[in-house]
Design a protein around this motif. Sequence first.
Motif, PDB file in Angstrom:
ATOM      1  N   UNK A  53       0.821  -1.204   0.000  1.00  0.00           N
ATOM      2  CA  UNK A  53       0.000   0.000   0.000  1.00  0.00           C
ATOM      3  C   UNK A  53       0.859   1.259   0.000  1.00  0.00           C
ATOM      4  N   UNK A  54       2.138   1.122   0.386  1.00  0.00           N
ATOM      5  CA  UNK A  54       2.954   2.297   0.671  1.00  0.00           C
ATOM      6  C   UNK A  54       4.064   2.563  -0.331  1.00  0.00           C
ATOM      7  N   UNK A  55       4.332   1.642  -1.218  1.00  0.00           N
ATOM      8  CA  UNK A  55       5.419   1.828  -2.178  1.00  0.00           C
ATOM      9  C   UNK A  55       5.089   1.081  -3.461  1.00  0.00           C
ATOM     10  N   UNK A  56       5.882   1.341  -4.475  1.00  0.00           N
ATOM     11  CA  UNK A  56       5.692   0.674  -5.761  1.00  0.00           C
ATOM     12  C   UNK A  56       6.564  -0.568  -5.794  1.00  0.00           C
ATOM     13  N   UNK A  57       5.960  -1.724  -5.824  1.00  0.00           N
ATOM     14  CA  UNK A  57       6.675  -3.000  -5.792  1.00  0.00           C
ATOM     15  C   UNK A  57       6.926  -3.540  -7.193  1.00  0.00           C
ATOM     16  N   UNK A  58       8.098  -4.165  -7.364  1.00  0.00           N
ATOM     17  CA  UNK A  58       8.298  -5.048  -8.516  1.00  0.00           C
ATOM     18  C   UNK A  58       7.846  -6.435  -8.085  1.00  0.00           C
ATOM     19  N   UNK A  59       6.986  -7.050  -8.864  1.00  0.00           N
ATOM     20  CA  UNK A  59       6.383  -8.320  -8.462  1.00  0.00           C
ATOM     21  C   UNK A  59       6.903  -9.448  -9.351  1.00  0.00           C
ATOM     22  N   UNK A  60       7.431 -10.456  -8.694  1.00  0.00           N
ATOM     23  CA  UNK A  60       7.915 -11.635  -9.410  1.00  0.00           C
ATOM     24  C   UNK A  60       7.361 -12.906  -8.780  1.00  0.00           C
ATOM     25  N   UNK A  91      -5.554   1.955  -5.423  1.00  0.00           N
ATOM     26  CA  UNK A  91      -4.295   2.619  -5.719  1.00  0.00           C
ATOM     27  C   UNK A  91      -3.039   1.946  -5.225  1.00  0.00           C
ATOM     28  N   UNK A  92      -3.103   0.673  -4.831  1.00  0.00           N
ATOM     29  CA  UNK A  92      -1.878  -0.074  -4.560  1.00  0.00           C
ATOM     30  C   UNK A  92      -1.270  -0.435  -5.915  1.00  0.00           C
ATOM     31  N   UNK A  93       0.038  -0.239  -6.059  1.00  0.00           N
ATOM     32  CA  UNK A  93       0.657  -0.332  -7.378  1.00  0.00           C
ATOM     33  C   UNK A  93       1.840  -1.292  -7.376  1.00  0.00           C
ATOM     34  N   UNK A 126       0.688   6.746  -8.797  1.00  0.00           N
ATOM     35  CA  UNK A 126       0.868   6.806  -7.348  1.00  0.00           C
ATOM     36  C   UNK A 126       0.704   8.244  -6.838  1.00  0.00           C
ATOM     37  N   UNK A 127       1.201   9.210  -7.608  1.00  0.00           N
ATOM     38  CA  UNK A 127       1.090  10.617  -7.218  1.00  0.00           C
ATOM     39  C   UNK A 127      -0.357  11.089  -7.211  1.00  0.00           C
ATOM     40  N   UNK A 131      -6.761  11.278  -5.866  1.00  0.00           N
ATOM     41  CA  UNK A 131      -7.733  11.604  -6.917  1.00  0.00           C
ATOM     42  C   UNK A 131      -8.403  10.340  -7.416  1.00  0.00           C
ATOM     43  N   UNK A 132      -7.611   9.285  -7.551  1.00  0.00           N
ATOM     44  CA  UNK A 132      -8.146   8.008  -8.018  1.00  0.00           C
ATOM     45  C   UNK A 132      -9.173   7.476  -7.022  1.00  0.00           C
ATOM     46  N   UNK A 133      -8.874   7.620  -5.753  1.00  0.00           N
ATOM     47  CA  UNK A 133      -9.798   7.128  -4.719  1.00  0.00           C
ATOM     48  C   UNK A 133     -11.127   7.878  -4.734  1.00  0.00           C
TER      49      UNK A 133
END
Length: 400
Positions: A53-60, A91-93, A126-127, A131-133
Amino acid sequence: MEVSTIRVCGDEWMKVKLKDLGKISTGNTPSKKIPEFYDSKDIGFVKPDIISEFQIDYIENTTEYLAEAARNKARIVKKNAVFVTCIGSIGKIGIVKNKELAFNQQINAIEPNEKVLPKYLAYGIFANKRRLQTISNAPVVPIINKTQFGEFEIDIINDIKVQLKVVELLDKVSELIANRKEELIKLDELIQARFVEMFGEPGADDFGWGLVSLGSVCCINPKKSQDKNLDIGEEVSFVPMTAVTEHGEISTTTTMKYDDVKTGFTYFAENDVLFAKITPCMENGKGAVARGLHNRIGFGSTEFHVLRPISGKTNSYWIYMLTAFPEFRKDAASNMTGSAGQRRVPVSFLENYQVAVPPIELQEQFAAFVEQTDKSKSAIKKSLEKTQLLFDSLMQKYFG
């Protein structure tokens, strides 16, 4: 921390819809009734719970998988696709790291085109998370559909080289933030480990205290008519679902007149425990001890169950930690009722859940340990806040 900034000329900016920055798709879940769809680990399957929820993760790596037999029934994207959660926690990314991944219906994915770098796009969304919410259109569970997502506009820099420099700068600050947050996670894990050491695993009777129903040692969903502190006209805290996190934090700064919330909302009081009962908030771990309530009274989302400790029997922090354990949440999930997307934990699950209740003195020792650990967390949070302010100012500068 000192950072250099990047100059951007006004004519390098452009406002653009997400649908113009790549192909958008909404995930799905292949039928659980077909065993061969899940009998091997061929394709990683992404759900919101593995996206930060707090950062942009790379997912593998994922915790769930699909078999190759499910390929034609799944939504699958390749490396550099950007995941954005659009149901429940908005907005979790995450970004697909190296190999193709499937994803469920709570997530929209965008596969970036030549106009934008994947990480820059992720930062841009993310920024604009708040607004998305605001465009989520459901009164109970926030939802953003594929069309709404595609029409959502962000400002981007129309220069790939400058986008790269912005990403490099933001990554440096993000790493500092991630380190601070990891320290907080470790302290949360310490609290959980201390709980097991003192009380054993939830649902077990490791110390021979005997199992009783949770409903016999706390008051579940207490009635406001029993509260003598309620005064018509006074202000109380108002706590929507978004004001409670998956890590036991609660915002009580919003206040409303009692007359405006006395019907149609869930009542609770200082030191009550809030437990999100609806999917996916429940599975994601939303819940908290209600502390710092205005006039010691709160009203909030109807999708909370409230657990009130009984003096001399139970302590708020013991109850909260019990309900926060992944094992407890899994049991709750298996007892949910209702249709897809509107499944809820019935009050009967909480009332009948079997638990070994430790002596109140031990519960209070645990609460003291939690409060002491919270002091350490407070110092880390102050450092985190400073770094977060820097990050936010950079995001404002480069994304408006």
